[in-house]
Scaffold this motif. Structure first.
Motif, short mmCIF file in Angstrom:
data_model
loop_
_atom_site.label_atom_id
_atom_site.label_comp_id
_atom_site.label_asym_id
_atom_site.label_seq_id
_atom_site.Cartn_x
_atom_site.Cartn_y
_atom_site.Cartn_z
N PRO A 10 0.88 -1.38 0.41
CA PRO A 10 0.05 0.05 0.23
C PRO A 10 0.86 1.19 0.12
N GLN A 11 0.58 2.12 -0.39
CA GLN A 11 0.93 3.26 -0.72
C GLN A 11 1.08 3.67 0.63
N GLY A 12 2.10 5.05 1.08
CA GLY A 12 2.75 5.27 2.54
C GLY A 12 3.37 3.85 2.55
N PHE A 13 3.61 2.80 2.73
CA PHE A 13 4.31 2.47 3.68
C PHE A 13 5.64 1.57 3.04
N THR A 14 6.53 0.89 3.92
CA THR A 14 7.57 0.08 2.95
C THR A 14 7.54 -1.16 4.14
N TYR A 15 8.90 -2.39 3.80
CA TYR A 15 8.42 -3.44 4.40
C TYR A 15 9.96 -3.98 4.48
N ALA A 16 10.33 -4.97 5.00
CA ALA A 16 11.54 -5.54 5.29
C ALA A 16 10.90 -6.75 5.52
N ILE A 17 12.01 -7.85 5.74
CA ILE A 17 11.70 -9.49 6.15
C ILE A 17 12.27 -9.18 7.45
N ALA A 18 11.41 -9.41 8.55
CA ALA A 18 12.17 -9.54 10.08
C ALA A 18 12.92 -11.03 10.19
N SER A 19 11.88 -11.99 9.71
CA SER A 19 12.59 -13.55 9.95
C SER A 19 11.54 -14.22 8.74
N VAL A 20 12.15 -16.17 8.78
CA VAL A 20 12.06 -16.55 7.54
C VAL A 20 12.38 -17.94 8.55
N ASP A 21 10.85 -18.22 7.62
CA ASP A 21 10.72 -20.01 8.85
C ASP A 21 10.92 -21.27 7.64
N TYR A 22 12.18 -22.04 8.13
CA TYR A 22 12.12 -22.88 7.19
C TYR A 22 11.42 -24.05 7.10
N ARG A 23 10.79 -25.55 6.21
CA ARG A 23 10.48 -26.74 7.47
C ARG A 23 10.48 -27.62 6.02
N GLY A 24 10.67 -28.74 6.39
CA GLY A 24 11.09 -30.09 5.81
C GLY A 24 10.96 -31.20 6.10
N TYR A 25 11.68 -31.92 5.54
CA TYR A 25 11.99 -33.69 6.15
C TYR A 25 13.37 -34.04 5.75
N ALA A 26 13.76 -34.58 6.53
CA ALA A 26 15.36 -35.62 6.18
C ALA A 26 15.42 -36.47 6.59
N TYR A 27 15.62 -37.27 5.63
CA TYR A 27 16.52 -38.33 6.44
C TYR A 27 17.73 -38.80 6.11
N LEU A 28 18.47 -39.17 7.22
CA LEU A 28 19.85 -38.35 6.99
C LEU A 28 21.27 -40.03 7.54
N GLU A 29 20.86 -40.50 6.88
CA GLU A 29 22.24 -42.14 7.56
C GLU A 29 23.27 -41.71 7.75
N LYS A 30 23.62 -42.41 9.45
CA LYS A 30 24.29 -42.14 10.06
C LYS A 30 25.80 -41.84 8.95
N GLY A 31 26.69 -40.92 9.88
CA GLY A 31 27.48 -39.80 8.76
C GLY A 31 26.96 -39.80 7.47
N ALA A 32 26.01 -39.26 7.46
CA ALA A 32 25.64 -38.18 5.93
C ALA A 32 25.62 -36.78 6.72
N ILE A 60 7.77 -19.66 5.57
CA ILE A 60 6.91 -18.37 5.60
C ILE A 60 8.07 -17.20 6.39
N TYR A 61 7.90 -16.32 5.35
CA TYR A 61 8.20 -14.89 5.74
C TYR A 61 7.61 -13.90 6.44
N HIS A 62 8.09 -13.70 7.23
CA HIS A 62 7.27 -12.13 8.41
C HIS A 62 7.70 -11.45 8.33
N ILE A 63 7.03 -10.63 8.04
CA ILE A 63 6.73 -8.84 7.72
C ILE A 63 6.82 -8.18 8.33
N ALA A 64 7.79 -6.73 8.45
CA ALA A 64 7.81 -6.23 9.33
C ALA A 64 7.74 -4.81 8.67
N TRP A 65 6.39 -3.37 8.76
CA TRP A 65 5.73 -2.79 8.40
C TRP A 65 6.73 -1.01 9.40
#
Length: 215
Positions: free
Chosen positions: A95-117, A203-208
């Motif tokens: 919106p006009q009159g505002f600016t924003y920044a990325i305050a924090s980001v949450d990354y998610r997923g799934y991993a399967y790592l063998e011992k040593g990987a 998820i990208y969390h926005i600061a205004w």
């Protein structure tokens, strides 16, 4: 799950309460709906049609969801599968009159790592035309078989704000990498940032902040 991955919980609570980590008040969120669209998408981790973006109803965040983002090594994997990446160029209308920044980001997923990987998640983002790039790397070690989550946060005083009065594209670069290391021969390890049900989104969390008045 590694206890280290939960360290961002306290920071998450601060943002949810509307207070920055340094105690500075956060500007009221604009009521006019912001718009975020994908202009271009490139990379082995996000083939055409496998990345989507959505804005939260309260204008405090936007999410990026991937449906084919997986790096793997070992039995059944091609040599090029050990590293997957995605480069997104987003058009962001605020919106006009505002600016924003990325305050924090949450990354998610799934991993399967063998011992040593080992597995690595790396991400960076920046505004078009800006020399300020925010970049973070997170490493994982096997044995590991679970959902994973990391959070990248920026101090309020160090936030990089989009320029006022000018629409600049927002660029996101992410990467997943797996290394067999000393894992057993014939085994397979993988790390994914994809989701079939929308639960493993980024998820990208926005600061205004209000832009200075032009007189």
């Amino acid at each position: 799950m590694s206890f280290g991955l939960l360290a961002g919980g306290a920071v998450a609570a601060l943002f949810a309460s509307g207070i920055s980590p340094q105690g500075a008040s956060v500007t009221d969120v604009p009521t006019e709906k912001i718009q975020v669209t994908i202009n271009t998408v490139n990379g082995s981790g996000c083939p055409k049609g496998t990345a989507a973006v959505a804005v939260s109803s309260d204008n405090t965040a936007f999410t990026v969801t991937y449906s084919d983002y997986l790096a793997q090594v070992g039995a059944g994997a091609d040599p090029t599968d050990i590293r997957k990446n995605c480069q997104l160029n987003l058009g962001v209308h605020v919106p006009q009159g505002f600016t924003y920044a990325i305050a924090s980001v949450d990354y998610r997923g799934y991993a399967y790592l063998e011992k040593g990987a080992k597995g690595t998640e790396k991400a960076s983002y920046y505004f078009q035309g800006s020399a300020d790039t925010t970049s973070r790397t997170h490493d994982f070690s096997g044995p590991y078989s679970d959902n994973w989550q990391t959070r990248d946060s920026t101090d309020y005083s160090a936030l990089v704000w989009a320029p006022c009065g000018v629409e600049r594209n927002f660029n996101i670069n992410t990467e997943l990498r797996v290394n067999a290391g000393t894992s057993p021969a014939g085994s397979t390890s993988f790390m994914a940032m994809d989701s079939t049900d929308g639960s493993n989104n980024t998820i990208y969390h926005i600061a205004w902040k209000e832009c200075p008045s032009v007189r």
